[in-house]
Design a protein around this motif. Structure first.
Motif, PDB file in Angstrom:
ATOM      1  N   GLY A   1     155.184  23.546  55.199  1.00 41.36           N
ATOM      2  CA  GLY A   1     154.522  22.454  54.255  1.00 41.36           C
ATOM      3  C   GLY A   1     153.233  21.621  55.085  1.00 41.36           C
ATOM      4  O   GLY A   1     152.183  21.378  54.563  1.00 41.36           O
ATOM      5  N   LEU A   2     153.605  21.460  56.344  1.00 37.65           N
ATOM      6  CA  LEU A   2     152.505  20.780  57.064  1.00 37.65           C
ATOM      7  C   LEU A   2     151.340  21.826  57.186  1.00 37.65           C
ATOM      8  O   LEU A   2     150.226  21.328  57.305  1.00 37.65           O
ATOM      9  CB  LEU A   2     153.059  20.427  58.629  1.00 37.65           C
ATOM     10  CG  LEU A   2     153.944  19.109  58.476  1.00 37.65           C
ATOM     11  CD1 LEU A   2     154.545  19.049  59.951  1.00 37.65           C
ATOM     12  CD2 LEU A   2     153.289  18.101  58.235  1.00 37.65           C
ATOM     13  N   ALA A   3     151.579  23.074  57.390  1.00 40.34           N
ATOM     14  CA  ALA A   3     150.601  24.012  57.662  1.00 40.34           C
ATOM     15  C   ALA A   3     149.771  24.127  56.278  1.00 40.34           C
ATOM     16  O   ALA A   3     148.274  24.184  56.100  1.00 40.34           O
ATOM     17  CB  ALA A   3     151.232  25.451  57.712  1.00 40.34           C
ATOM     18  N   LEU A   4     150.323  23.767  55.017  1.00 42.06           N
ATOM     19  CA  LEU A   4     149.613  23.797  53.648  1.00 42.06           C
ATOM     20  C   LEU A   4     148.825  22.836  53.676  1.00 42.06           C
ATOM     21  O   LEU A   4     147.478  22.809  53.139  1.00 42.06           O
ATOM     22  CB  LEU A   4     150.606  23.945  52.782  1.00 42.06           C
ATOM     23  CG  LEU A   4     151.225  25.648  52.309  1.00 42.06           C
ATOM     24  CD1 LEU A   4     152.454  25.375  51.381  1.00 42.06           C
ATOM     25  CD2 LEU A   4     150.364  26.445  52.226  1.00 42.06           C
ATOM     26  N   HIS A   5     149.302  21.739  54.023  1.00 42.68           N
ATOM     27  CA  HIS A   5     148.409  20.415  53.938  1.00 42.68           C
ATOM     28  C   HIS A   5     147.123  20.522  54.940  1.00 42.68           C
ATOM     29  O   HIS A   5     146.057  20.117  54.702  1.00 42.68           O
ATOM     30  CB  HIS A   5     149.182  19.083  54.519  1.00 42.68           C
ATOM     31  CG  HIS A   5     149.909  18.505  53.183  1.00 42.68           C
ATOM     32  ND1 HIS A   5     149.274  17.706  52.290  1.00 42.68           N
ATOM     33  CD2 HIS A   5     151.153  18.269  52.839  1.00 42.68           C
ATOM     34  CE1 HIS A   5     149.787  17.219  51.367  1.00 42.68           C
ATOM     35  NE2 HIS A   5     151.040  17.747  51.855  1.00 42.68           N
ATOM     36  N   ALA A   6     147.449  20.910  56.073  1.00 42.27           N
ATOM     37  CA  ALA A   6     146.373  21.284  57.123  1.00 42.27           C
ATOM     38  C   ALA A   6     145.452  22.056  56.605  1.00 42.27           C
ATOM     39  O   ALA A   6     144.094  21.911  56.893  1.00 42.27           O
ATOM     40  CB  ALA A   6     146.837  21.667  58.446  1.00 42.27           C
ATOM     41  N   GLY A   7     145.691  23.213  55.947  1.00 42.22           N
ATOM     42  CA  GLY A   7     144.814  24.122  55.562  1.00 42.22           C
ATOM     43  C   GLY A   7     143.863  23.530  54.147  1.00 42.22           C
ATOM     44  O   GLY A   7     142.755  23.635  54.200  1.00 42.22           O
TER      45      GLY A   7
END
Length: 839
Positions: free
Chosen positions: A150-156
């Motif tokens: 989830g955090l990776a999707l937000h960061a992307g």
């Protein structure tokens, strides 16, 4: 290595089909766009060539200067000659596309982005749910993997937005998928893995919700749709049996709060309705078990506070908040109704009362919410009691629940009284707070009596409490009259005093005593309304009038009253006397006078009908045999009351349609009763006690009085057309005459099977001839073509009877007299008719 291989295989299995499909669709979309660009380029080049040719032919420069910029689309006006430029024509405003067209266009433009965001979101949810069910890795690793995803999707999404220096729906879809993945991970961490506690989980969910709200202001509405609406669905997709109702409803409340905070900055109707549906959807899914009632009551109360205190665009929020708050109140009543009958949680249903009364929404355009809350709570308890007892008319709670419910009623009265009093002190000039303070305790008293006292039983204790409350309200009204700043509550104190008195007599007295006690308020209410110039008291007066009139009209047919019961002639005399006295007291110019006159006339007609029954049935005024006597009384009674309602319709300003409807219904009932007397109980083929006295017998009541009633009805054209009423009156008069002739010659034995003598036959001819002559002469004098036709038709019937019946049936002097009378009558009629025509 095995774990990495499994993850890669799962990713390939999920992403390859979806990616292939999306790639194929994107390729088709790219081909269409490329062909469209090429077509537009050819059109622009053609326009440029035409413009260059026109300039070369008009070297003199008569044409106005034309811009060399490319024209996006050719216009029809460009084909006009260059030396005659077209005049300026105002273009019509662009037509607003329909909602369906806009949705289709939006779907065509964004379907790929939406599908991609949905796939990313489902991938995050399925990753959590599949790892739980398959047990591929440990709980800590699963939880950490979901959070990192989830955090990776937000960061992307944030990286792409910053790199391209602009927001895009693709980036919003990635961020939405990240939020939904984080929701799923945190819910799984609380409900399945039990790695974090419920309080910590709710705090983290609140952080995710607030972060999603903040990012939606940057990425656009797609993130709001995916992050907030999708959050309502995540618990269902994660699945499992863990968790509690309190945790799930708290989670739903956090999502609702985040959406409401977002709408304070960016309001959309779809966002508002979606949030409301999501919040109410989790209320439905929570159920109504004994462990869920407290959480449900707190959840609905918290939602009420949230929706009532939202400060958005005033032009939109008033209507939207009204819809949301009314829906929440309906859910409140349903929750009370659905609670288990064996384990109700009474005190939990007190939460909404102070919330609704003290909420800021109740001080503005939604002023009716406090009263609505009280009424829907009462409705919920009535439904709960009916469900438990299994009968609508027996609303008694179980005996072991009486004590706690009595405590609930006292607390509800105190909460309502104190909360309403606090609001009234802030707004002394508003009567709605005074009405709540004065009348709400009476409502709770009524609810307690309905649910704690068995139906049909008198209760002296409850009556004394109600009577004491009426005395307190009377003393309070006397005090309020002396305090000018509190005078807004004077009228409501008087209303509460009379309502308490009415409850006391209903709880204690029965039948005739109850009706007289209620009717006595006609005079007191009129006197108080004139004394204090309080027209609001007329509302209660109209209600009491309706109750008394309905009780005296319908109660004999709704219950089994014995001949020796308290329903006596004195009841009708007393009620009519109180109504007449109140009419006199109201004065000639009072606004309530038409109501009182109509009620008085109605009660007087009822009294006359009861007096007639009293005389005909030897005191048994509610006999159950529908005989000729009963049919005659009902015909006159219902027909007279229909005329009363026509008179009331003429005097009314707002209820004309209702009074006319009642008048038509009653007239139809009178007509059916008269048909019963004519067809079923007709003395020509039934045996009955008619009476030996000529004319003044039961025939006069059953068949003669309806003639007068029809003549009266003919004067009220709004009831029935005049010629219809006159036709009924004429036919009824002929029938009454024929029956009376039969009674004169035969006595009470009137059936036709007993035969007919010569004198009776001759009497029919003589009377029929006299009626025909009278009708013809009267028509000639008044120039009535209709009456002339009727008289001639009757004359033809009489002549046919004499030649066809009397000639064969009469003998001797009777035959001579019949034909002599016919001849002389016809000669005299012809002479008189010609003389009248000449005049």
């Amino acid at each position: 290595m095995e774990f990495i291989f499994i993850i890669l295989m799962a990713g390939a299995a999920l992403l390859v089909p979806v990616g292939s499909l999306l790639g194929f669709l994107a390729f088709r979309q790219r081909d269409r766009q490329a062909s469209r660009v090429e077509q537009l380029s050819r059109e622009v080049e053609s326009l440029r060539q035409e413009l260059a040719a026109l300039r070369s032919r008009n070297a003199s420069g008569e044409l106005p200067q034309i811009s060399q910029e490319p024209v996006p689309e050719p216009e029809p006006a460009s084909e006009m000659p260059a030396d005659n430029p077209p005049p300026h024509i105002s273009e019509p405003p662009p037509r607003r596309l329909s909602l369906e067209t806009r949705l289709i266009n939006t779907l065509k433009a964004n379907w790929m982005v939406w599908l991609g965001g949905l796939s990313v979101s489902l991938a995050g949810i399925f990753m959590v749910s599949h790892s739980i069910s398959a047990g591929l890795i440990g709980p800590v690793q699963q939880f950490a993997l979901a959070l990192l995803s989830g955090l990776a999707l937000h960061a992307g999404a944030e990286y792409l937005r910053r790199r391209h220096m602009a927001a895009d729906q693709v980036f919003a879809a990635l961020a939405g998928g990240g939020s939904i993945t984080l929701y799923a991970a945190l819910l799984a961490g609380v409900r399945h893995y039990e790695l974090i506690g419920p309080v910590t989980g709710l705090i983290l969910l609140a952080v995710v919700s607030l972060a999603t709200m903040a990012l939606a202001l940057v990425h656009g509405p797609l993130l709001a749709v995916m992050g907030l609406f999708g959050a309502y669905v995540v618990p269902l997709l994660v699945g499992g049996e863990g968790g509690s109702v309190l945790f799930v409803l708290s989670y739903s409340f956090l999502i609702t709060l985040s959406s409401m905070l977002l709408m304070r900055r960016v309001y959309r109707d779809w966002l508002w309705y979606g949030t409301l549906l999501g919040a109410l959807g989790w209320w439905l899914l929570a159920g109504m078990g004994s462990a869920a009632m407290l959480a449900t009551a707190g959840y609905l109360s918290a939602l009420f506070v949230l929706f009532s205190m939202w400060l958005g665009d005033v032009s939109l929020s008033g209507e939207r908040r009204r819809e949301a708050l009314i829906a929440l109140l309906a859910a409140w009543a349903v929750s009370i109704y659905q609670q288990p009958a064996s384990e109700p949680l009474f005190l939990a249903w007190l939460f909404m009362l102070p919330v609704a009364i003290l909420a800021p929404a109740g001080r503005g355009v939604l002023w009716y919410l406090p009263w609505a809350t009280v009424l829907v709570t009462v409705a919920g308890w009535l439904g709960f009691a009916a469900k438990g007892s299994g009968a609508i008319l027996r609303l008694t709670l179980a005996e072991e629940q009486h004590g706690i419910f009595l405590t609930y009623l006292m607390l509800a009265a105190v909460i309502t009284l104190m909360s309403g009093l606090w609001q009234w002190r802030q707004q002394l000039q508003l009567r709605r707070w005074a009405s709540l303070v004065m009348l709400a305790p009476v409502i709770w008293l009524l609810l307690g009596w309905l649910l704690l006292v068995p139906a049909g039983e008198a209760s002296g204790a409850w009556a004394l409490v109600s009577l004491f409350a009426g005395g307190v309200y009377g003393a309070l009204a006397w005090r309020l009259e002396q305090r000018s700043e509190w005078r807004a509550g004077l009228v409501w104190a008087l209303l509460a005093a009379h309502a308490s008195y009415s409850l006391a007599v209903v709880m204690w007295l029965q039948e005739a005593s109850l009706t007289l006690a209620l009717a006595a308020q006609f005079v007191s209410l009129v006197w108080l309304a004139r004394r204090y110039q309080a027209s609001e008291l007329y509302w209660l007066l109209k209600l009491v009038l309706a109750v008394v009139v309905a009780r005296l009209t319908f109660n004999p047919w709704l219950d089994n009253y014995q001949a020796a019961s308290h329903w006596t002639l004195l009841t009708y005399v007393g009620a009519a006397g109180f109504a007449v006295a109140a009419t006199w007291l109201a004065g000639r110019s009072g606004a309530i006078r038409p109501w009182l006159e109509g009620a008085s006339l109605h009660l007087v007609v009822l009294f006359m009908g009861v007096a007639l029954r009293f005389a005909l049935y030897d005191g048994d005024i509610f006999v159950r045999d529908y005989s000729l006597t009963e049919a005659a009384i009902n015909t006159l009674l219902w027909g007279s009351v229909s005329v009363v309602y026509v008179i009331r319709a003429r005097a009314s300003e707002t209820l004309v349609w209702l009074y006319r409807l009642f008048a038509w219904i009653l007239l139809a009932m009178a007509g059916l009763s008269y048909l019963v007397a004519v067809v079923v109980h007709n003395p020509w083929w039934t045996s009955g006690v008619i009476g030996a006295t000529p004319v003044f017998n039961l025939l006069l009541l059953a068949y003669g009085a309806p003639v007068l009633l029809a003549l009266v009805i003919s004067r009220y054209r709004e009831l029935v057309p005049r010629h219809w009423a006159l036709a009924v009156a004429g036919a009824a008069f002929l029938l009454f005459t024929a029956l009376e002739i039969r009674q004169i010659w035969q006595g009470s034995a009137m059936p036709l099977q007993f035969g007919m003598g010569e004198g009776e036959l001759y009497t029919y001819s003589v009377v029929g001839m006299l009626y025909a002559v009278a009708a013809i002469l009267w028509s000639a004098r008044n120039h009535s073509l209709m009456l002339h036709k009727v008289g001639m038709a009757l004359l033809g019937v009489v002549i046919a009877k004499i030649f066809l019946v009397d000639m064969s049936g009469l003998q001797g002097l009777w035959r001579v007299a019949a034909f002599m009378g016919l001849g002389l009558a016809l000669l005299g009629l012809a002479w008189v008719y010609r003389r009248s025509r000449k005049l």
